[in-house]
Scaffold this active site. Structure first.
Site, PDB file in Angstrom:
ATOM      1  N   SER A  58      83.846  66.235  11.673  1.00  0.00           N
ATOM      2  CA  SER A  58      84.637  65.708  10.733  1.00  0.00           C
ATOM      3  C   SER A  58      84.112  65.537   9.342  1.00  0.00           C
ATOM      4  CB  SER A  58      85.105  64.228  11.255  1.00  0.00           C
ATOM      5  OG  SER A  58      85.826  64.397  12.352  1.00  0.00           O
ATOM      6  N   PHE A  59      82.714  65.548   9.296  1.00  0.00           N
ATOM      7  CA  PHE A  59      82.247  65.329   7.861  1.00  0.00           C
ATOM      8  C   PHE A  59      82.636  66.526   7.266  1.00  0.00           C
ATOM      9  CE2 PHE A  59      78.827  64.542   4.804  1.00  0.00           C
ATOM     10  CZ  PHE A  59      79.047  62.978   4.387  1.00  0.00           C
ATOM     11  N   VAL A  81      87.547  63.918  15.038  1.00  0.00           N
ATOM     12  CA  VAL A  81      87.400  62.459  15.886  1.00  0.00           C
ATOM     13  C   VAL A  81      86.165  62.043  15.769  1.00  0.00           C
ATOM     14  CG1 VAL A  81      87.053  63.815  18.035  1.00  0.00           C
ATOM     15  CG2 VAL A  81      87.615  61.324  18.115  1.00  0.00           C
ATOM     16  N   VAL A  82      85.776  60.536  15.433  1.00  0.00           N
ATOM     17  CA  VAL A  82      84.874  60.236  15.330  1.00  0.00           C
ATOM     18  C   VAL A  82      84.661  58.865  16.270  1.00  0.00           C
ATOM     19  CG1 VAL A  82      82.895  59.000  13.777  1.00  0.00           C
ATOM     20  CG2 VAL A  82      84.369  60.795  13.074  1.00  0.00           C
ATOM     21  N   ILE A  83      83.592  58.846  17.245  1.00  0.00           N
ATOM     22  CA  ILE A  83      83.691  57.793  18.254  1.00  0.00           C
ATOM     23  C   ILE A  83      82.313  57.116  17.889  1.00  0.00           C
ATOM     24  CG2 ILE A  83      83.754  57.332  20.582  1.00  0.00           C
ATOM     25  CD1 ILE A  83      84.977  59.817  21.216  1.00  0.00           C
ATOM     26  N   GLY A  86      75.987  53.524  19.099  1.00  0.00           N
ATOM     27  CA  GLY A  86      75.192  52.331  18.890  1.00  0.00           C
ATOM     28  C   GLY A  86      74.599  52.347  17.610  1.00  0.00           C
ATOM     29  N   HIS A  89      76.043  55.406  12.083  1.00  0.00           N
ATOM     30  CA  HIS A  89      76.604  56.790  11.996  1.00  0.00           C
ATOM     31  C   HIS A  89      78.176  56.753  11.831  1.00  0.00           C
ATOM     32  CE1 HIS A  89      77.979  60.681  13.391  1.00  0.00           C
ATOM     33  NE2 HIS A  89      76.921  61.086  12.288  1.00  0.00           N
ATOM     34  N   PHE A 114      96.116  62.903   7.447  1.00  0.00           N
ATOM     35  CA  PHE A 114      94.992  62.329   8.106  1.00  0.00           C
ATOM     36  C   PHE A 114      95.200  62.361   9.586  1.00  0.00           C
ATOM     37  CE2 PHE A 114      92.088  58.978   9.026  1.00  0.00           C
ATOM     38  CZ  PHE A 114      90.933  59.459   8.266  1.00  0.00           C
ATOM     39  N   ARG A 128      95.261  59.090  22.299  1.00  0.00           N
ATOM     40  CA  ARG A 128      95.877  59.439  20.900  1.00  0.00           C
ATOM     41  C   ARG A 128      95.937  60.984  20.755  1.00  0.00           C
ATOM     42  NH1 ARG A 128      93.738  54.921  21.137  1.00  0.00           N
ATOM     43  NH2 ARG A 128      94.163  53.052  19.873  1.00  0.00           N
TER      44      ARG A 128
END
Length: 161
Positions: A58-59, A81-83, A86, A89, A114, A128
């Site tokens: 994604s970056f 997708v960014v999940i 911990g 980041h 987006f 989603r």
């Protein structure tokens, strides 16, 4: 709650628009669903030959969007997708991607749909992704938003100088 209150967009006469879809490669199952939803939406709009470009994550979406915007595309759809994990980041990537894609759109005048999911869990992302059992289809929604915006901008007359 996510998915509530979305507008009903009516998009017509857009088959001549040049549209590019840029998709990250992380989280293959989610990304496959997002890409399928985006391509399905484009087909429904009569846009039969979109460009599909895959980037590592994604970056990398903003730089690819900037290059495509400079090459004459009428609309760009960014899928990723960014999940949350911990570490911080998640926050840095989400902020960078969001600001980068916004900057591309504002600076170039090319709408950027987006379709970047920012989720706490993989289950939220799958819900989603527009796959079987999902309650939302964010790839489809991102295309509709970008193309509807491109159609609206096209309808604005050039000012007299």
């Amino acid at each position: 709650m996510s998915g509530k209150g979305a507008p009903e967009l009516s998009v017509r006469n857009v088959s001549d628009l040049r549209v590019a879809v840029i998709a990250a490669q992380w989280h293959e199952k989610v990304m496959d669903g997002l890409v399928e939803g985006a391509l399905r939406a484009l087909g429904e709009l009569g846009i039969d030959e979109p460009t599909l470009l895959r980037v590592p994550g994604s970056f990398e979406l903003p730089v690819a969007a900037k290059v495509l915007a400079s090459r004459g595309y009428d609309a760009i759809v960014a899928l990723g997708v960014v999940i949350r994990g911990g570490t911080p980041h998640f926050d840095y990537v989400c902020q960078g991607v969001t600001q980068g894609l916004t900057q591309v759109s504002v600076e170039t005048g090319v709408p950027v749909g987006f379709g970047v999911l920012t989720c706490d869990t993989e289950e939220q992302a799958l819900d989603r992704a527009g796959i079987e059992g999902s309650t939302e289809d964010k790839g489809h929604e991102a295309v509709t938003a970008a193309v509807a915006t491109a159609a609206t901008l096209r309808s604005v007359s050039e000012p007299w100088h």
